[in-house]
Design a protein around this motif. Structure first.
Motif, PDB file in Angstrom:
ATOM      1  N   GLU A 198       0.823  -1.208   0.000  1.00 15.86           N
ATOM      2  CA  GLU A 198       0.000   0.000   0.000  1.00 15.86           C
ATOM      3  C   GLU A 198       0.856   1.257   0.000  1.00 15.86           C
ATOM      4  O   GLU A 198       0.525   2.255  -0.667  1.00 15.86           O
ATOM      5  CB  GLU A 198      -0.930  -0.007   1.220  1.00 15.86           C
ATOM      6  CG  GLU A 198      -1.984  -1.084   1.218  1.00 15.86           C
ATOM      7  CD  GLU A 198      -1.448  -2.471   1.559  1.00 15.86           C
ATOM      8  OE1 GLU A 198      -2.149  -3.456   1.253  1.00 15.86           O
ATOM      9  OE2 GLU A 198      -0.330  -2.564   2.111  1.00 15.86           O
ATOM     10  N   THR A 201       2.120   1.824  -3.470  1.00 15.29           N
ATOM     11  CA  THR A 201       1.064   2.380  -4.328  1.00 15.29           C
ATOM     12  C   THR A 201       0.915   3.873  -4.078  1.00 15.29           C
ATOM     13  O   THR A 201       0.806   4.676  -5.022  1.00 15.29           O
ATOM     14  CB  THR A 201      -0.279   1.675  -4.075  1.00 15.29           C
ATOM     15  OG1 THR A 201      -0.128   0.273  -4.307  1.00 15.29           O
ATOM     16  CG2 THR A 201      -1.348   2.216  -5.003  1.00 15.29           C
ATOM     17  N   ARG A 202       0.921   4.273  -2.817  1.00 15.30           N
ATOM     18  CA  ARG A 202       0.792   5.699  -2.487  1.00 15.30           C
ATOM     19  C   ARG A 202       1.973   6.495  -3.036  1.00 15.30           C
ATOM     20  O   ARG A 202       1.800   7.616  -3.547  1.00 15.30           O
ATOM     21  CB  ARG A 202       0.676   5.891  -0.972  1.00 15.30           C
ATOM     22  CG  ARG A 202      -0.633   5.395  -0.388  1.00 15.30           C
ATOM     23  CD  ARG A 202      -0.834   5.930   1.025  1.00 15.30           C
ATOM     24  NE  ARG A 202       0.208   5.500   1.939  1.00 15.30           N
ATOM     25  CZ  ARG A 202       0.170   4.381   2.643  1.00 15.30           C
ATOM     26  NH1 ARG A 202      -0.879   3.553   2.524  1.00 15.30           N
ATOM     27  NH2 ARG A 202       1.150   4.061   3.473  1.00 15.30           N
ATOM     28  N   GLU A 205       1.509   6.940  -6.699  1.00 17.55           N
ATOM     29  CA  GLU A 205       0.460   7.918  -6.980  1.00 17.55           C
ATOM     30  C   GLU A 205       0.968   9.344  -6.771  1.00 17.55           C
ATOM     31  O   GLU A 205       0.678  10.248  -7.565  1.00 17.55           O
ATOM     32  CB  GLU A 205      -0.753   7.640  -6.091  1.00 17.55           C
ATOM     33  CG  GLU A 205      -1.487   6.369  -6.486  1.00 17.55           C
ATOM     34  CD  GLU A 205      -2.545   5.956  -5.475  1.00 17.55           C
ATOM     35  OE1 GLU A 205      -2.529   6.505  -4.338  1.00 17.55           O
ATOM     36  OE2 GLU A 205      -3.372   5.075  -5.799  1.00 17.55           O
ATOM     37  N   GLN A 206       1.741   9.547  -5.715  1.00 17.10           N
ATOM     38  CA  GLN A 206       2.279  10.881  -5.450  1.00 17.10           C
ATOM     39  C   GLN A 206       3.251  11.310  -6.545  1.00 17.10           C
ATOM     40  O   GLN A 206       3.193  12.436  -7.043  1.00 17.10           O
ATOM     41  CB  GLN A 206       2.985  10.913  -4.098  1.00 17.10           C
ATOM     42  CG  GLN A 206       3.543  12.293  -3.736  1.00 17.10           C
ATOM     43  CD  GLN A 206       4.187  12.317  -2.365  1.00 17.10           C
ATOM     44  OE1 GLN A 206       4.146  11.341  -1.615  1.00 17.10           O
ATOM     45  NE2 GLN A 206       4.803  13.440  -2.016  1.00 17.10           N
TER      46      GLN A 206
END
Length: 214
Positions: A198, A201-202, A205-206
């Motif tokens: 997770e 993934t963050r 995305e950032q």
């Protein structure tokens, strides 16, 4: 977007970290637009390959007791199991991974780098086969799809792909990597160690959002 991953086949945290990153990438909406570049990093560049058990060698290297090192191995095994990876304890040996890295760079020229990485990690941790043994390394290379004679030529020439390995290691030092696994996103963000899927993934995305804004 580019993600560069520094790792060593000898590193259990790299074994787990790579699998967690893959899970994090799979959950990223723009995963098809991410280029993953695997880079070399030697944990023990001065090591000699032999038959010294990894538990004894690493315990001595870091000043731990054998029991403390076994506990760390058990921790790594539990983390590996959590992402569906097999991990055996007690049979791995200590060695020099430079030839493995050279062969991985060669495999990239044949489009087989990911496959060779997967099989080399598996041979070391799930099967406890010595990846420092020349014949074992050749067998793994062939299983990955490389021609035996091509892999043998690379291993026979100590200069083959040596500069590529050294260049990766110099770049790691320039970027401030103090260990592995080390992930660099678009040369802007560094992520060290075994993070959760997770979290990867963050981070993706950032990095994607800031890339788009730029």
């Amino acid at each position: 977007m580019r993600v560069e991953i520094w790792a060593d086949i000898a590193c259990p945290w790299c074994y787990v970290g790579r699998a967690r990153f893959d899970r994090g990438l799979a959950a990223f909406a723009h995963r098809d637009q991410v280029e993953v570049v695997h880079r070399s990093y030697e944990l023990n560049p001065q090591a000699e390959s032999g038959n010294v058990p990894i538990i004894d060698a690493v315990a001595a290297q870091y000043g731990r007791t054998r029991e403390q090192q076994i506990a760390r191995e058990e921790q790594a095994a539990a983390m590996a199991a959590s992402v569906g990876l097999d991990f055996l304890i007690g049979g791995r040996v200590f060695g020099n991974s430079f030839d493995v890295h050279r062969l991985i760079h060669f495999a990239k020229t044949r489009g087989l780098q990911d496959r060779l990485l997967d099989l080399a990690f598996r041979a070391n941790f799930a099967e406890e086969r010595s990846i420092y043994d020349r014949q074992t390394l050749l067998d793994v290379a062939v299983d990955a799809g490389l021609k035996a004679e091509d892999a043998r030529k690379v291993l026979d020439d100590p200069q083959a792909y040596a500069e590529q390995v050294r260049a990766d290691e110099r770049l790691a030092a320039e970027l401030g990597a103090g260990g592995v696994p080390f992930f660099v996103l678009n040369r802007r963000y560094g992520v060290s160690g075994v993070q959760s899927a997770e979290m990867f993934t963050r981070a993706l995305e950032q990095a994607w959002t800031e890339r788009a804004a730029a």
